[in-house]
Design a protein around this motif. Structure first.
Motif, PDB file in Angstrom:
ATOM      1  N   PRO A 377      25.850 -26.182 -62.647  1.00  9.77           N
ATOM      2  CA  PRO A 377      25.553 -24.825 -63.095  1.00  9.77           C
ATOM      3  C   PRO A 377      24.546 -24.806 -64.237  1.00  9.77           C
ATOM      4  N   GLY A 378      23.581 -23.897 -64.129  1.00  2.00           N
ATOM      5  CA  GLY A 378      22.554 -23.772 -65.164  1.00  2.00           C
ATOM      6  C   GLY A 378      21.298 -24.565 -64.885  1.00  2.00           C
ATOM      7  N   LEU A 379      21.329 -25.411 -63.853  1.00  4.15           N
ATOM      8  CA  LEU A 379      20.143 -26.183 -63.485  1.00  4.15           C
ATOM      9  C   LEU A 379      19.449 -25.492 -62.305  1.00  4.15           C
ATOM     10  N   PHE A 380      18.145 -25.261 -62.439  1.00  4.66           N
ATOM     11  CA  PHE A 380      17.358 -24.590 -61.406  1.00  4.66           C
ATOM     12  C   PHE A 380      16.183 -25.475 -60.995  1.00  4.66           C
ATOM     13  N   PHE A 381      15.664 -25.211 -59.792  1.00  3.98           N
ATOM     14  CA  PHE A 381      14.530 -25.997 -59.274  1.00  3.98           C
ATOM     15  C   PHE A 381      13.431 -25.074 -58.760  1.00  3.98           C
ATOM     16  N   GLY A 382      12.204 -25.602 -58.735  1.00  9.78           N
ATOM     17  CA  GLY A 382      11.097 -24.858 -58.144  1.00  9.78           C
ATOM     18  C   GLY A 382       9.968 -25.776 -57.764  1.00  9.78           C
ATOM     19  N   GLY A 383       9.162 -25.336 -56.800  1.00  7.63           N
ATOM     20  CA  GLY A 383       7.931 -26.044 -56.448  1.00  7.63           C
ATOM     21  C   GLY A 383       8.129 -27.270 -55.584  1.00  7.63           C
ATOM     22  N   GLU A 384       7.206 -28.199 -55.713  1.00  2.40           N
ATOM     23  CA  GLU A 384       7.121 -29.358 -54.823  1.00  2.40           C
ATOM     24  C   GLU A 384       8.273 -30.343 -55.014  1.00  2.40           C
ATOM     25  N   ALA A 399       4.609 -21.153 -52.007  1.00  3.45           N
ATOM     26  CA  ALA A 399       6.006 -21.576 -52.138  1.00  3.45           C
ATOM     27  C   ALA A 399       6.321 -21.945 -53.583  1.00  3.45           C
ATOM     28  N   ALA A 400       5.376 -22.590 -54.258  1.00  5.27           N
ATOM     29  CA  ALA A 400       5.588 -22.996 -55.651  1.00  5.27           C
ATOM     30  C   ALA A 400       5.680 -21.788 -56.572  1.00  5.27           C
ATOM     31  N   PHE A 401       4.746 -20.848 -56.437  1.00  8.00           N
ATOM     32  CA  PHE A 401       4.794 -19.641 -57.268  1.00  8.00           C
ATOM     33  C   PHE A 401       6.102 -18.872 -57.050  1.00  8.00           C
ATOM     34  N   CYS A 402       6.477 -18.724 -55.787  1.00  7.78           N
ATOM     35  CA  CYS A 402       7.619 -17.854 -55.459  1.00  7.78           C
ATOM     36  C   CYS A 402       8.955 -18.480 -55.813  1.00  7.78           C
ATOM     37  N   THR A 403       9.111 -19.789 -55.564  1.00  4.92           N
ATOM     38  CA  THR A 403      10.365 -20.441 -55.983  1.00  4.92           C
ATOM     39  C   THR A 403      10.456 -20.484 -57.503  1.00  4.92           C
ATOM     40  N   GLY A 404       9.326 -20.668 -58.158  1.00  2.00           N
ATOM     41  CA  GLY A 404       9.313 -20.637 -59.622  1.00  2.00           C
ATOM     42  C   GLY A 404       9.716 -19.275 -60.154  1.00  2.00           C
ATOM     43  N   ARG A 405       9.155 -18.240 -59.523  1.00  2.00           N
ATOM     44  CA  ARG A 405       9.486 -16.877 -59.951  1.00  2.00           C
ATOM     45  C   ARG A 405      10.985 -16.603 -59.795  1.00  2.00           C
ATOM     46  N   SER A 406      11.536 -17.005 -58.666  1.00  2.00           N
ATOM     47  CA  SER A 406      12.959 -16.794 -58.402  1.00  2.00           C
ATOM     48  C   SER A 406      13.810 -17.546 -59.423  1.00  2.00           C
ATOM     49  N   ALA A 407      13.465 -18.818 -59.633  1.00  2.00           N
ATOM     50  CA  ALA A 407      14.226 -19.635 -60.591  1.00  2.00           C
ATOM     51  C   ALA A 407      14.173 -19.027 -61.986  1.00  2.00           C
ATOM     52  N   GLY A 408      12.988 -18.590 -62.403  1.00  2.00           N
ATOM     53  CA  GLY A 408      12.829 -18.045 -63.753  1.00  2.00           C
ATOM     54  C   GLY A 408      13.592 -16.757 -63.969  1.00  2.00           C
ATOM     55  N   SER A 409      13.508 -15.849 -63.005  1.00  2.00           N
ATOM     56  CA  SER A 409      14.183 -14.558 -63.179  1.00  2.00           C
ATOM     57  C   SER A 409      15.703 -14.722 -63.149  1.00  2.00           C
ATOM     58  N   HIS A 410      16.205 -15.588 -62.261  1.00  2.00           N
ATOM     59  CA  HIS A 410      17.653 -15.778 -62.189  1.00  2.00           C
ATOM     60  C   HIS A 410      18.182 -16.582 -63.383  1.00  2.00           C
ATOM     61  N   ALA A 411      17.395 -17.526 -63.872  1.00  2.00           N
ATOM     62  CA  ALA A 411      17.808 -18.283 -65.064  1.00  2.00           C
ATOM     63  C   ALA A 411      17.915 -17.346 -66.267  1.00  2.00           C
ATOM     64  N   ALA A 412      16.959 -16.407 -66.395  1.00  2.00           N
ATOM     65  CA  ALA A 412      16.999 -15.450 -67.506  1.00  2.00           C
ATOM     66  C   ALA A 412      18.254 -14.578 -67.416  1.00  2.00           C
TER      67      ALA A 412
END
Length: 420
Positions: A377-384, A399-412
């Protein structure tokens, strides 16, 4: 430097920069850690230095162009997709233009424009930045607590790993993220090169007979041990001193590498006339043969580039024969060669010289809606770093931009709970 944050992002490439922006826009206090002196080193290299920032297709078509587990991205793209990527850059004053096959580029034709837009937005959001800093390990108990760097430790309830794959190690992509993820229990699926040139030991390759020859809109198919085509791509192709390259070859590479796990070589089939049926092509040759006393190499110049035409004719020992003396069988052999020329591929370029890494953090261990680890819990991933790979043409970067966006918004969002 302060040591307590809401979200820590490790890796300042494509996915990490977008994750940082999303987390900060979500109200999180963010620390971005990057091992290089500058951000976006690989991003600066993409699209020949022009940055193919995304691709203007519908979501289903996007996913078809991400053969490495693209369906995992349906949840991600439902939240933030290629249209949102374009809207983001337009909002930052970056004008984009569309080129062939839906590829989107900045009007400036400079990757720096894209990187600068991301970095400037990060600065606007008052994100804390630590460059020239290497993360040594993740701090955790039952859940994430922060990271330990070579200098000091930083603490946060959410950490996003966006450290990239293992291609182009000069950009800092040396596989650090895989080690960090593995140490907290994650499975890393086997890594292999994708979007990589194909290497052949065929005599005509070693003799450099066709080196430098470029073909437009030909079709390249990867054949399995049963002679069945497992992927087919109609694009440009380039013969080189080591084998074949160009978009058609690059798109075949991940399939070639997977077959090479089981066999010593893999045949690819080149069709120089993908839009013409073999029978129609044969009929054209039969018609051309009538009363044509020219040597075959001169009579057939309209069909193929001279070097390739002579290469095919010489393989069948037809080059010097008069066109009107070619038999039906010889014409059929020629058409077969033009439509199904086999090249044995023994390997591709290694990961370090390929465009994209196949394999990565196992998707069954990641929540597709949030990009959060199911194990930590609390660990997120994004990109390649994760086990997703697409074709060149703006698909991997999307894919990198979008997974990053998802990870960032949910982590916040998760981090905000710790303020109550």
């Amino acid at each position: 430097m302060e040591t307590n944050y809401d979200v820590i992002v490790v890796g300042g490439g494509t996915s990490g920069l977008m994750a940082t922006i999303a987390a900060a826009e979500g109200g999180a206090k963010v620390l971005l850690i990057e091992k290089n002196r500058r951000f976006g080193k690989k991003l600066l290299m993409t699209g020949g230095g022009r940055c193919n920032v995304t691709n203007n297709r519908d979501v289903d078509d996007l996913i078809r162009h991400i053969p490495g587990n693209g369906k995992f991205l349906y949840s991600t793209f439902a939240q933030f997709n290629n249209q949102d990527v374009m809207a983001f850059f337009e909002s930052q004053g970056v004008a984009l233009k569309e080129e062939d096959h839906g590829r989107m580029f900045p009007v400036t034709n400079k990757s720096k424009t894209i990187v600068d837009a991301l970095v400037n937005r990060i600065k606007e959001l008052n994100v804390t930045i630590a460059t020239n800093t290497v993360v040594k390990k993740l701090l955790h108990e039952a859940e994430i607590r922060g990271v330990e760097t070579e200098y000091e430790s930083f603490y946060a309830p959410c950490v996003i790993l966006t450290t990239g794959g293992r291609t182009y190690p000069s950009t800092g992509a040396t596989g650090d993220g895989y080690k960090l993820a593995r140490k907290v229990g994650h499975t890393i699926t086997p890594l292999y090169p994708t979007e990589s040139a194909l290497i052949s030991e065929e005599p005509f390759i070693q003799d450099k007979t066709l080196q430098g020859l470029s073909l437009r809109d030909v079709q390249l198919s990867v054949l399995d041990a049963k002679d069945k085509a497992i992927t087919v791509h109609k694009m440009d192709l380039l013969f080189t001193h080591f084998g074949v390259s160009g978009p058609a070859a690059l798109r075949c590479s991940s399939f070639v590498n997977q077959l090479l796990e089981e066999q010593a070589s893999v045949d690819v089939s080149l069709d120089c006339f993908p839009d013409i049926e073999a029978t129609d092509l044969l009929n054209q040759l039969v018609e051309l043969r009538k009363d044509n006393k020219k040597a075959a190499k001169n009579a057939l110049t309209a069909f193929l580039p001279e070097r390739l035409l002579h290469f095919y004719l010489e393989r069948l020992q037809l080059a010097e024969l008069p066109m009107n003396q070619l038999t039906d069988e010889q014409l059929e052999q020629l058409v077969h060669l033009w439509k199904d020329f086999r090249i044995a591929i023994v390997k591709t370029f290694p990961l370090e010289k390929s465009f994209v890494t196949g394999g990565g953090v196992h998707l069954k261990e990641i929540n597709p809606k949030t990009m959060e680890s199911k194990l930590m819990p609390g660990l997120f991933f994004g990109g390649e770093l994760i086990d997703i790979n697409g074709y060149t043409g703006g698909f991997n970067i999307t894919a990198a931009f979008c997974t990053g966006r998802s990870a960032g918004s949910h982590a916040a969002e998760i981090a905000s709970y710790f303020h109550y």
